[in-house]
Design an enzyme around this catalytic site. Sequence first.
Site, short mmCIF file in Angstrom:
data_model
loop_
_atom_site.label_atom_id
_atom_site.label_comp_id
_atom_site.label_asym_id
_atom_site.label_seq_id
_atom_site.Cartn_x
_atom_site.Cartn_y
_atom_site.Cartn_z
N GLY A 219 -81.28 92.30 21.37
CA GLY A 219 -81.88 93.70 21.50
C GLY A 219 -80.49 94.60 21.44
O GLY A 219 -80.30 95.20 22.64
N TYR A 220 -79.93 94.67 20.50
CA TYR A 220 -78.67 95.51 20.31
C TYR A 220 -78.75 96.88 19.56
O TYR A 220 -78.96 98.04 20.37
CB TYR A 220 -77.24 94.87 19.84
CG TYR A 220 -76.77 93.97 20.71
CD1 TYR A 220 -77.02 93.42 21.83
CD2 TYR A 220 -75.26 93.48 20.22
CE1 TYR A 220 -76.24 92.72 22.81
CE2 TYR A 220 -74.77 92.45 21.23
CZ TYR A 220 -75.02 92.26 22.50
OH TYR A 220 -74.48 91.39 23.13
N SER A 221 -79.05 96.83 18.25
CA SER A 221 -79.08 97.79 17.56
C SER A 221 -80.06 98.73 17.60
O SER A 221 -81.38 98.32 17.87
CB SER A 221 -79.50 97.13 15.83
OG SER A 221 -78.16 96.36 15.55
N SER B 95 -84.04 90.30 14.89
CA SER B 95 -84.54 89.16 14.16
C SER B 95 -85.45 88.22 15.25
O SER B 95 -85.10 88.29 16.46
CB SER B 95 -83.20 88.37 13.87
OG SER B 95 -82.33 88.97 12.91
N GLU C 12 -70.18 83.73 19.09
CA GLU C 12 -70.60 83.36 17.81
C GLU C 12 -69.44 82.74 16.78
O GLU C 12 -69.89 81.97 15.77
CB GLU C 12 -70.86 84.58 17.04
CG GLU C 12 -72.23 84.60 16.64
CD GLU C 12 -72.92 85.98 15.86
OE1 GLU C 12 -72.57 86.82 16.27
OE2 GLU C 12 -73.85 85.62 15.17
N SER D 198 -70.47 94.82 10.35
CA SER D 198 -70.44 94.51 8.49
C SER D 198 -69.06 94.34 8.21
O SER D 198 -67.94 94.13 8.98
CB SER D 198 -70.76 95.93 8.15
OG SER D 198 -69.76 97.09 8.73
N ASN D 199 -69.00 93.91 6.96
CA ASN D 199 -67.55 93.71 6.32
C ASN D 199 -66.60 94.91 6.63
O ASN D 199 -65.23 94.60 6.91
CB ASN D 199 -67.50 93.45 4.90
CG ASN D 199 -67.91 91.95 4.86
OD1 ASN D 199 -68.58 91.36 5.60
ND2 ASN D 199 -67.81 91.58 3.34
C1 LIG Z 1 -81.08 90.46 8.28
C2 LIG Z 1 -80.58 91.39 9.47
C3 LIG Z 1 -80.86 90.85 10.96
C4 LIG Z 1 -80.33 91.68 11.97
N1 LIG Z 1 -80.46 91.13 13.11
C5 LIG Z 1 -80.47 91.93 14.21
C6 LIG Z 1 -80.78 91.63 15.65
O1 LIG Z 1 -81.19 90.44 15.64
N2 LIG Z 1 -80.35 92.32 16.72
C7 LIG Z 1 -79.64 93.37 16.70
O2 LIG Z 1 -79.28 93.88 17.40
N3 LIG Z 1 -79.29 93.69 15.15
C8 LIG Z 1 -79.59 93.13 14.43
N4 LIG Z 1 -79.26 93.43 13.05
C9 LIG Z 1 -78.47 94.84 13.07
C10 LIG Z 1 -77.18 95.04 12.32
O3 LIG Z 1 -76.35 94.42 13.30
C11 LIG Z 1 -76.91 96.15 11.88
O4 LIG Z 1 -77.53 96.35 10.72
C12 LIG Z 1 -75.27 96.41 11.47
O5 LIG Z 1 -74.57 96.44 12.69
C13 LIG Z 1 -75.24 97.73 10.48
O6 LIG Z 1 -75.62 98.85 11.35
P1 LIG Z 1 -76.54 99.90 10.65
O7 LIG Z 1 -77.51 99.00 9.93
O8 LIG Z 1 -77.11 100.82 11.23
O9 LIG Z 1 -75.46 100.32 9.23
P2 LIG Z 1 -74.46 101.71 9.59
O10 LIG Z 1 -73.70 101.37 10.77
O11 LIG Z 1 -75.15 102.77 9.06
O12 LIG Z 1 -73.62 101.25 8.43
C14 LIG Z 1 -73.96 101.67 6.93
C15 LIG Z 1 -72.88 101.32 6.18
O13 LIG Z 1 -71.70 102.02 6.55
C16 LIG Z 1 -70.51 101.20 6.94
N5 LIG Z 1 -69.88 101.96 8.04
C17 LIG Z 1 -70.26 102.20 9.16
N6 LIG Z 1 -69.43 102.57 10.19
C18 LIG Z 1 -68.20 102.49 9.33
C19 LIG Z 1 -66.91 102.72 9.84
N7 LIG Z 1 -66.31 103.08 10.99
N8 LIG Z 1 -65.83 102.51 8.75
C20 LIG Z 1 -66.26 102.18 7.43
N9 LIG Z 1 -67.70 101.94 7.04
C21 LIG Z 1 -68.34 101.98 8.09
C22 LIG Z 1 -71.12 100.06 7.21
O14 LIG Z 1 -70.28 98.72 7.02
C23 LIG Z 1 -72.39 99.95 6.20
O15 LIG Z 1 -71.79 99.43 4.80
C24 LIG Z 1 -79.67 92.94 11.84
C25 LIG Z 1 -79.24 93.13 10.55
C26 LIG Z 1 -79.88 92.64 9.44
C27 LIG Z 1 -79.50 93.03 8.14
#
Ligand SMILES: Cc1cc2nc3c(=O)[nH]c(=O)nc-3n(C[C@H](O)[C@H](O)[C@H](O)COP(=O)(O)OP(=O)(O)OC[C@H]3O[C@@H](n4cnc5c(N)ncnc54)[C@H](O)[C@@H]3O)c2cc1C
Lengths: 394, 390
Positions: free
Chosen positions: A132-134, A168, A251, A374-375
């Site tokens: 439970g992070y995001s 997840s 991880e 993310s990447n």
């Molecule tokens: C299949 C799946 C399973 C997941 N499971 C879990 C889980 O079990 N528990 C949990 O806690 N989370 C989970 N997540 C969440 C995941 O960790 C987040 O989706 C991720 O951290 C990105 O956050 P966001 O979706 O809010 O995108 P955003 O942070 O809004 O990002 C959107 C875009 O902006 C880019 N961006 C954002 N900040 C920057 C920056 N500073 N510089 C450049 N680019 C940037 C990102 O790279 C991305 O391309 C899961 C996600 C997916 C897709």
Amino acid sequence: MNIGFSAADEQFRQQVAQWMQKHLTGEFAVLRFRGGPGDEDFAPELRKRWEQVLAQGKWVGAGWAIEQGGRGLSINQQVIFFEEYARAGGPGRMGHIGEGLVGPTIAAFGTPEQQQRFLPPILSGQDFWCQGYSEPGAGSDLANIKTRANFDEAGEQWLISGQKVWTSLAHESDWCFVLARTEPGSVGHRGLSFLLVKMDQPGIRVQPIQQLTGTCEFNEVFFDQARTSAHNMIGQPGDGWKIAMALLGFERGVSTLGQQMQFQNELDEVVRIAKTNGAAQDPVMRQRIAQAWSGLRVLRYNSLRMLSGVQDGSLRPEATIYKLAWSTWHVELGKLAMDVLGPEAELLAGAPYELTRLQALFLFTRADTLYGGSNEIQRNIIAERALGMPREPR
Amino acid sequence: MELALTDEQRMIQASAERFLTQVASSSAVRTAMSSERGYDTQTWRQIAKELYWPALAIPEAYGGLGLGFVEVCLLQEQLGRCLLPTPFFATCCLATPALLLSSNESLKERWLPLIAAGEISASVAYTSAPRWDDSGVQVYAQSHEGGYRLNGEYRYVIDGADCDLLIIAARTPGSIGEAGIRLFALPADTPGLLRQPQATLDQTRRLATITLNNVAVNDEHLLSEPGQGWPMLRDVLHIACIGLAGEQTGGAQQSLDITLKYIGEREQFGRRIASFQAIKHRCADLMLAIECSRSASYYAACIADQCLNIDGDPSTRQQLGEAAATAKIFASEGFFQCAAESIQLHGGVGFTWEYDPHLYFKRARASEQMLGTPAFHREQLAKQIFGERT
Ligand SMILES: Cc1cc2nc3c(=O)[nH]c(=O)nc-3n(C[C@H](O)[C@H](O)[C@H](O)COP(=O)(O)OP(=O)(O)OC[C@H]3O[C@@H](n4cnc5c(N)ncnc54)[C@H](O)[C@@H]3O)c2cc1C
């Protein structure tokens, strides 16, 4: 440097292979090569039972120290275990979040009582965990967490309110580790705490989110005065960020090699199709398949380097590339699989939206470059921590 | 299984780095590359006779130090960082492996001690065409009075105009493909052998064209066993690719390092250009490429080591081809990417003769071609993946 395994290690390899052959049969045979990326929702109940079989064989927490109830395997033996597990078609691990993430975190930061309470049910395949992070407002900017936990003196417990998202397997989990704000008015990574929370309680509602695959692997989780005992905080109030980050470090361990064997199984499938449908005669496809093949070798060599030498827990600069390396490789494999299939890739396994294994792979790999940092975030980390470049404004 | 350097290996690496920092500054490299022989003989003498680098991987029985090919690759990496022109690559990654893999004891006893003592440099000549596989072998060995007469022309021979010993490949007239190829070891001043240095795009490594006009050789010069010429040459080329991959890794690393230094100082729009995310992300990608290149070359070096060792593990030896191809692919593409980005991120000064990025860029381009392009090696891998080779 040397790249061989000792005779004792090779003997151990036999032992693992034989164990898998003996146990991944009968009712579990349908699990072979299932439950991987894009296939996480496959037969969850059966896969939980499989975890218990694994646990009886003492293969859960095999790399944990013996004092913690693990098997105390050497790094080489762990490498071998993960390789043989995947070679035998061992299914995607339901217990990964417990065994690979929260377990090592509790072992490192928990009190002896907490270790007593939480580690044995992970090792026996009884308790399953979710992360439970995001939150809606805290994705890449994880420190922007708004979920609150207030201390209820009378009940000696924390009361948690807020919302998590993308969680997840929350619907399959017994426990959740929650990053929550315990210091009212605090901002950023200060004032956060790391709480272990039981899922089955009135204050928690789990709402599935349909993914682009059509299935529901992740969820929204709503907390409304959800409770957890004062004993279920790892570390002190305010230590949450430090612990949350340490967890992400786990991880990058040996399980990466198991993941790579799954990738190898996927690539083998692509090669098999290319041989039968003529793609193997196409010079461009030959180049791309060879690139994928050698790229997977390099992922393995990267991991072996990361796991060699002194393991003092510090994150060496070359380890920062790991997530970016595999996610980039895997997303390309997903596309390659579709291109090798050609027009066949359009045809579903069934209506209304039943995906073939490779379609699921193709779609799911788009998440690999997002979750777990993310990447783009990975590139920030590499640039700042490994290359010492100026930090992003925060 | 342990893919980390040993203490001894780290020491070799560190002392090579120290030495090269002293002797291989940018201006030293530039002086050497435009000198008549293409390298600084004084520095090479130091390397060969005082530091014993060519002796490293030669067994003690032949006057060497009895270490392995991993150590050679570590030196290659350091040489790649500074681009110092030396006959080290041709001597130690091409010719020495060819001798080590031979079963002709008298040739080994004649030449290996001279290499180990730093008395001679050597190279391998085999291709007559812009190709790097068996089809490039087009010098012919005609049987003649119990020996052979060699005729034809070798192209792209690395350091071929200056070396003392040449390992050459020639085929029986009428033979094609992998059959009919033999390897010989000849003194470079053998009559009938004409060596023509070529001016090259990458000035830090010289190539030569060698013409053979009725060169007389006999079984005494023969390095390969009957029918084993191509398999042996193929192994040598694979090992050389691995040595080259080490060097390319070093070049890639240095390209990034000089770039990081520059962009950490240069300011535009009131801030260091290194603080722009567009630039940070590209540098992160370069680091990814470099670490992949390094992992692939270290792993492959361990395999090359097993292949050159009489007691090497046979199942490990079978991985030589795939490991060499993988290393050459990742090292070539990584180095080129790093060197090209280095020019771009330096801006206008990156396009000058004065700044160093172009030296790396040119070396990257040359090394990418040499011993087979990434596309060539991927095709080799594809044959293996699809089971098209026996
Ligand atoms: C299949 C799946 C399973 C997941 N499971 C879990 C889980 O079990 N528990 C949990 O806690 N989370 C989970 N997540 C969440 C995941 O960790 C987040 O989706 C991720 O951290 C990105 O956050 P966001 O979706 O809010 O995108 P955003 O942070 O809004 O990002 C959107 C875009 O902006 C880019 N961006 C954002 N900040 C920057 C920056 N500073 N510089 C450049 N680019 C940037 C990102 O790279 C991305 O391309 C899961 C996600 C997916 C897709």
